[in-house]
Design an enzyme around this catalytic site. Structure first.
Site, PDB file in Angstrom:
ATOM      1  N   ALA A 280       0.846  -1.199   0.000  1.00 20.22           N
ATOM      2  CA  ALA A 280       0.000   0.000   0.000  1.00 20.22           C
ATOM      3  C   ALA A 280       0.874   1.239   0.000  1.00 20.22           C
ATOM      4  O   ALA A 280       1.505   1.566   1.004  1.00 20.22           O
ATOM      5  CB  ALA A 280      -0.927  -0.001   1.209  1.00 20.22           C
ATOM      6  N   THR A 281       0.921   1.905  -1.142  1.00 21.70           N
ATOM      7  CA  THR A 281       1.667   3.156  -1.269  1.00 21.70           C
ATOM      8  C   THR A 281       0.643   4.263  -1.488  1.00 21.70           C
ATOM      9  O   THR A 281       0.117   4.418  -2.588  1.00 21.70           O
ATOM     10  CB  THR A 281       2.650   3.095  -2.453  1.00 21.70           C
ATOM     11  OG1 THR A 281       3.392   1.891  -2.389  1.00 21.70           O
ATOM     12  CG2 THR A 281       3.607   4.281  -2.415  1.00 21.70           C
ATOM     13  N   GLY A 282       0.336   4.995  -0.437  1.00 24.39           N
ATOM     14  CA  GLY A 282      -0.700   6.016  -0.545  1.00 24.39           C
ATOM     15  C   GLY A 282      -0.915   6.689   0.787  1.00 24.39           C
ATOM     16  O   GLY A 282      -0.034   6.687   1.653  1.00 24.39           O
ATOM     17  N   GLY A 283      -2.099   7.256   0.976  1.00 31.67           N
ATOM     18  CA  GLY A 283      -2.416   7.987   2.194  1.00 31.67           C
ATOM     19  C   GLY A 283      -2.572   7.080   3.398  1.00 31.67           C
ATOM     20  O   GLY A 283      -2.666   5.855   3.281  1.00 31.67           O
ATOM     21  N   ALA A 284      -2.632   7.715   4.578  1.00 36.00           N
ATOM     22  CA  ALA A 284      -2.709   6.973   5.833  1.00 36.00           C
ATOM     23  C   ALA A 284      -3.941   6.075   5.890  1.00 36.00           C
ATOM     24  O   ALA A 284      -3.886   4.956   6.407  1.00 36.00           O
ATOM     25  CB  ALA A 284      -2.707   7.952   7.006  1.00 36.00           C
ATOM     26  N   GLY A 285      -5.067   6.554   5.341  1.00 40.69           N
ATOM     27  CA  GLY A 285      -6.296   5.770   5.367  1.00 40.69           C
ATOM     28  C   GLY A 285      -6.153   4.476   4.587  1.00 40.69           C
ATOM     29  O   GLY A 285      -6.603   3.411   5.035  1.00 40.69           O
TER      30      GLY A 285
ATOM     31  N   CYS B  95       7.777  11.960  -1.341  1.00 45.94           N
ATOM     32  CA  CYS B  95       7.708  11.898   0.128  1.00 45.94           C
ATOM     33  C   CYS B  95       9.075  12.104   0.780  1.00 45.94           C
ATOM     34  O   CYS B  95       9.158  12.459   1.964  1.00 45.94           O
ATOM     35  CB  CYS B  95       7.116  10.565   0.583  1.00 45.94           C
ATOM     36  SG  CYS B  95       8.070   9.120   0.062  1.00 45.94           S
TER      37      CYS B  95
END
Length: 455
Positions: free
Chosen positions: A189-194, A243
């Site tokens: 999962a490379t993305g936002g915290a959610g 990032c």
């Protein structure tokens, strides 16, 4: 919901069938596919970067081309020649044989901030371990992901390899992505915290990332011109969506003006008046949350959002807040060409500023240090919650691995328990296969006496 489940079931079933064939391939054939996956992105960098810019409406075209070519080049260079199929290691003295076994089907959630290179990177790692992969792109990255698949299929057909080792959810949604994560064998999962939290809640082993907020510290012993050049390059790459881009300038108090003047001479716009700083603060973090209209945008666009004119050609806007850490929103990650500047007296003070900012956001990610003092570097490494400390380099393009350092080349940077991640290193191919161990009796083994054990 039923239709979502059926679609994902079909994709997973197709991937499983293709993976079963992939698992019969030799190391040489596996590597030929991995090489192709990288070379296709390298060769089509211009076309794919244009798609990424048009679709995501963020970043810098030239930087995306450089990223496609640079990442494909370094990742393949790192992967070639490494064992990932069959017997990895035989240690006669230890009586151990270690074997690689595929995990199966990898589900990879990829972000709109990196819509081309992240699918490529994850696919190269997955295939290296003889896994199939299903990409769940961000909706603003679906055209790019689909085009990657088309390019891959053309080559896979020529190689006689089943297309379904690489599949894409062509019309992605949160519901489909969540369904995918529940049904594959392992998740990236490379993305936002959610999304990362959803991956860890899927019931499947998962590799996620934490938010970046790279703190940049300048020591007293460095070439200020070079340090500024490195940090500016780190901040402006792809309009700041990376990032690992440097977020702050933490400089010695007695050299602060000299440092800022050097940044200004290299094209930065410095704002120190509290009222004007606040205008930018509110433009970047309205209601305390990053402004989506600011992410990956140019300096001119950021200035426009703030209603302030900046000179044409400005590379970075530098803001000087009155506080750091949780006392100021500007201490958070700013995914645009904006930096904050702080003064310190002692080295311990510089590290404390970085620590407080990281504890507000970005703990476990990376820190950019411009220093030649090993004692200072080691002190920062010991005190700060980080997975990688990048010394005298361009952090944005080198924290994810570079020819000049020994970090594993990747687009997925784990942040350890600080960032609620399972790894505190750069994700690589060896995270995506299981290991079986054959344990024989060690030749000539002898149990030590209690006296020997407890002496």
């Amino acid at each position: 919901m039923m239709e979502d489940a059926m679609l994902i079931d079909q994709l997973v079933e197709r991937a499983k069938k293709a993976q079963a064939e992939l698992a019969t391939y030799s190391q040489e054939k596996i590597d030929s596919i991995v090489k192709m996956f990288g070379k296709v992105i390298f060769d089509n960098a211009v076309e794919l970067s244009k798609i990424a810019i048009e679709e995501t409406r963020m970043g810098v075209y030239e930087d995306k081309v450089a990223k496609c070519q640079g990442k494909s080049r370094i990742i393949w260079n790192n992967l070639k020649g490494k064992k990932s199929v069959g017997i990895l290691e035989e240690d006669e003295e230890a009586g151990l044989v270690i074997m690689a076994k595929p995990m199966g089907v990898v589900g990879a959630v990829t972000p709109c901030t990196n819509p081309i290179v992240t699918p490529m990177c994850n696919a190269m790692f997955a295939i290296k371990g003889a896994n199939a992969i299903i990409i769940a792109p961000h909706p603003r990255g679906k055209k790019g992901a689909k085009r990657i698949a088309e390019l891959y299929y053309e080559q896979l057909d020529k190689m006689g390899v089943p297309r379904d080792i690489f599949l894409v959810i062509e019309e992605p949604s949160i519901e489909l992505t969540n369904e995918l994560m529940k049904k594959v064998n392992v998740v990236i999962a490379t993305g936002g915290a959610g999304m990362v939290k959803a991956a860890y809640s899927s019931g499947k082993p998962s590799f996620g990332v934490g938010p970046g907020n790279v703190q940049g510290i300048i020591d007293r012993d460095v070439d200020i011109k070079q340090a500024a050049s490195n940090m500016i390059a780190s901040r402006i790459f792809d309009n700041g969506v990376i990032c690992s881009g440097t977020q702050t300038i933490i400089a010695p108090r007695e050299k602060f003006d000299e440092v800022i003047n050097e940044f200004k001479s290299q094209g930065c716009y410095y704002v120190y008046d509290p009222e004007r700083v606040d205008v930018f603060r509110k433009a970047i973090f309205p209601n305390g949350v990053i402004n989506k209209d600011a992410v990956g945008q140019s300096v001119q666009k950021i200035a426009e959002l703030a209603g302030i004119d900046v000179p044409e050609g400005t590379k970075v806007i530098i803001l000087k807040p009155d506080a750091y850490g949780k006392d100021d929103l500007l201490s958070k990650e700013k995914m645009c060409p904006v930096m904050t500047a702080y003064e310190y007296d002692e080295w311990e003070d510089a590290v404390e500023i970085a620590y407080q900012n990281l504890m507000y956001e970005g703990a476990g990610h990376s820190v950019d240090i411009q220093s030649n003092d090993d004692e200072h570097i080691n002190y920062a490494g010991l005190k700060l919650p980080l997975s990688r400390l990048v010394v005298n380099q361009i952090c944005a393009t080198m924290a994810g691995g570079a020819f000049a350092n020994s970090l594993s080349p990747t687009t997925t940077l784990g942040c350890g328990s600080w960032g609620n991640n399972s790894i505190s290193e750069n994700l690589s191919y060896f995270h995506l296969f299981n290991k079986s161990r054959i344990a024989r009796v060690k030749p000539g083994w002898k149990q030590p006496s209690d006296a020997e054990i407890w002496e």
